[in-house]
Scaffold this active site. Structure first.
Site, PDB file in Angstrom:
ATOM      1  N   CYS A  32      36.815  27.091  40.616  1.00 20.13           N
ATOM      2  CA  CYS A  32      35.492  27.356  41.014  1.00 20.13           C
ATOM      3  C   CYS A  32      34.453  26.416  40.681  1.00 20.13           C
ATOM      4  O   CYS A  32      34.656  25.272  41.551  1.00 20.13           O
ATOM      5  CB  CYS A  32      35.031  28.893  40.367  1.00 20.13           C
ATOM      6  SG  CYS A  32      33.868  29.614  41.250  1.00 20.13           S
TER       7      CYS A  32
ATOM      8  N   HIS B  50      38.935  32.774  40.402  1.00 21.57           N
ATOM      9  CA  HIS B  50      39.262  32.640  39.055  1.00 21.57           C
ATOM     10  C   HIS B  50      40.611  33.402  38.523  1.00 21.57           C
ATOM     11  O   HIS B  50      40.587  34.455  37.986  1.00 21.57           O
ATOM     12  CB  HIS B  50      37.957  33.480  38.140  1.00 21.57           C
ATOM     13  CG  HIS B  50      36.824  32.966  38.262  1.00 21.57           C
ATOM     14  ND1 HIS B  50      36.349  32.258  37.086  1.00 21.57           N
ATOM     15  CD2 HIS B  50      35.751  32.689  39.232  1.00 21.57           C
ATOM     16  CE1 HIS B  50      35.093  31.559  37.202  1.00 21.57           C
ATOM     17  NE2 HIS B  50      34.878  32.061  38.605  1.00 21.57           N
TER      18      HIS B  50
ATOM     19  N   GLU C  74      42.118  32.931  35.675  1.00 22.90           N
ATOM     20  CA  GLU C  74      42.163  33.305  34.516  1.00 22.90           C
ATOM     21  C   GLU C  74      41.748  34.730  33.978  1.00 22.90           C
ATOM     22  O   GLU C  74      41.643  35.301  33.040  1.00 22.90           O
ATOM     23  CB  GLU C  74      41.515  32.134  33.647  1.00 22.90           C
ATOM     24  CG  GLU C  74      39.782  32.126  33.587  1.00 22.90           C
ATOM     25  CD  GLU C  74      39.309  31.886  34.889  1.00 22.90           C
ATOM     26  OE1 GLU C  74      39.984  31.534  36.030  1.00 22.90           O
ATOM     27  OE2 GLU C  74      37.887  31.761  35.007  1.00 22.90           O
TER      28      GLU C  74
HETATM   29  N1  GLN Z   1      28.324  28.691  42.027  1.00 19.15           N
HETATM   30  C1  GLN Z   1      29.034  28.110  40.980  1.00 19.15           C
HETATM   31  C2  GLN Z   1      28.420  26.552  40.944  1.00 19.15           C
HETATM   32  O1  GLN Z   1      27.924  26.100  41.848  1.00 19.15           O
HETATM   33  C3  GLN Z   1      30.235  28.228  40.691  1.00 19.15           C
HETATM   34  C4  GLN Z   1      30.684  29.713  40.335  1.00 19.15           C
HETATM   35  C5  GLN Z   1      31.646  29.830  39.461  1.00 19.15           C
HETATM   36  O2  GLN Z   1      32.413  29.137  38.919  1.00 19.15           O
HETATM   37  N2  GLN Z   1      32.278  31.117  39.225  1.00 19.15           N
HETATM   38  O3  GLN Z   1      28.860  25.901  40.039  1.00 19.15           O
END
Ligand code: GLN
Length: 194
Positions: A78, A171, A173
């Protein structure tokens, strides 16, 4: 083998628990010298701008690049996927990334927090679908030639791999399903570079 989990901000504890459930030693990396001896590094989900600012403060941009050059694998989940990408669309002005992986990532691609969702994903190399938890997630908009797409959701790339680099926009995890952590340890760490 020891895996480092960058522990500046975000969902780093859950990655540590996931590796420990597999019997893999981990270190919560808060300072660059802790990268010493890590076969792989996870950059967790969280907020890429916050993690990036702390990385700059502590000298992680240089340190992670040097350790990757010296053979350390890197997996970004992410926000972490944003931080390892060569290119980010809808980045904040001056948002800096490591630029390790030949992918272009669109930040907050699905909208805002309320547009977070879960979905079952087919993943290359996994027999059964994997539950993807997407939290204000990016998607991977384009990949370079050396990048293998591991999973698509709604025609968008949500997991990819380039030799010893891996990016997931969701995610793994948070699900209690160890298959991505096993994949990283068994196949991504130590993979030869093309
Ligand atoms: N929107 C977040 C970002 O730009 C990422 C979100 C996440 O890691 N769950 O860093």
């Amino acid at each position: 083998m020891k895996i480092g989990v960058l522990a500046l901000q975000g969902a780093f504890r859950e990655h540590i628990y996931a590796f420990e459930a597999l019997g893999v030693s981990t270190v919560a990396v808060r300072l660059p010298h802790q990268l010493e001896g890590c076969a792989g590094l996870v950059i967790p989900g969280g907020e890429s701008t916050a993690i990036g600012k702390l990385m700059a403060t502590y000298g992680f941009y240089e340190a992670v690049a040097q350790h990757h050059d010296a053979g350390m694998a890197v997996w970004g989940t992410c926000a972490g996927a944003i931080l390892i990408a060569r290119d980010v669309r809808d980045a904040l002005p001056d948002q800096r990334t490591l630029g390790l992986m030949d992918i272009s990532v669109r930040r907050n691609a699905y909208g805002r927090q309320v547009d977070s969702f879960e979905a079952d994903l087919d993943v290359a190399g996994l027999d059964q679908p994997f539950r993807g938890v997407f939290i204000r997630a990016p998607w991977i908009e384009a990949v370079g030639e050396g990048v293998d797409v591991l999973s698509l959701y709604d025609d968008r790339i949500v997991a990819a791999r380039e030799d010893d680099l891996m990016a997931t926009t969701f995610h793994p995890e948070l699900t209690g399903d160890p298959r991505f952590h096993r994949l990283f340890v068994e196949h991504v760490v130590g993979a030869p570079r093309r």
